[in-house]
Design a protein around this motif. Sequence first.
Motif, short mmCIF file in Angstrom:
data_model
loop_
_atom_site.label_atom_id
_atom_site.label_comp_id
_atom_site.label_asym_id
_atom_site.label_seq_id
_atom_site.Cartn_x
_atom_site.Cartn_y
_atom_site.Cartn_z
N SER A 169 110.39 -15.06 19.14
CA SER A 169 109.92 -16.34 19.71
C SER A 169 110.02 -17.49 18.69
CB SER A 169 108.59 -15.97 20.17
OG SER A 169 107.68 -15.69 19.15
N THR A 170 109.97 -17.42 17.40
CA THR A 170 109.73 -18.03 16.22
C THR A 170 111.08 -18.11 15.49
OG1 THR A 170 107.31 -17.84 16.29
CG2 THR A 170 108.49 -18.91 14.47
N ARG A 172 108.84 -20.91 19.66
CA ARG A 172 107.90 -21.51 18.81
C ARG A 172 108.83 -22.05 17.54
NH1 ARG A 172 102.25 -18.93 17.79
NH2 ARG A 172 102.75 -20.25 15.99
#
Length: 185
Positions: free
Chosen positions: A134-135, A168
């Motif tokens: 996600s990051t 993110r």
Amino acid sequence: MTSLGIDVGGANLKVADSHGNFKLLYFPIWKKLDKLEYQLRMIRDEFDADKVGVVMTAELSDVLDTKVEGVLKIAEIVSRVFDDIYFLDLNGELKRYEDVLKKPRMFAASNWIASVKFLIEEGWKYFIFGDIGSTTTDLIPVTDKIEAGRTDYERLKNGELIYFGVLRTPVFYILPEYGVPLASE
């Protein structure tokens, strides 16, 4: 009863059982840390699990002050839910809760180790494993063994960890491409 593998990530919980079933739950740890124990109990009951192997990246979440605090907090919560628990360390070895308490840094950001270890054991050699989260994205070079740095810091320094993910990605990471100098703050 069944065995589970659980990845406690910063944005998702991923669960796979010994029968080939898989479940992905959006679970932003920075918003729901106080609900992690409840969610793990739901998973345990749904899968009728008696044994669990755990990897994690959620220890890096903004809701936790340090990586060590995060590893210990997640391990503690998991240990309240499951009896027979194994945590994967950065050397690819399964260890017990007591080992996590002694050397918590050895269990931080251990999620990619499981996949790479599986591929090596299946006979794969000379490849680059990509783990897009996600990051961040990890790019793990493999010969007949893992050639990447074990810690986030080592991989970041070697260009094997990139702050570019699917949910993110930090704005400061992509804007310098457009001539906009920003700091992570």
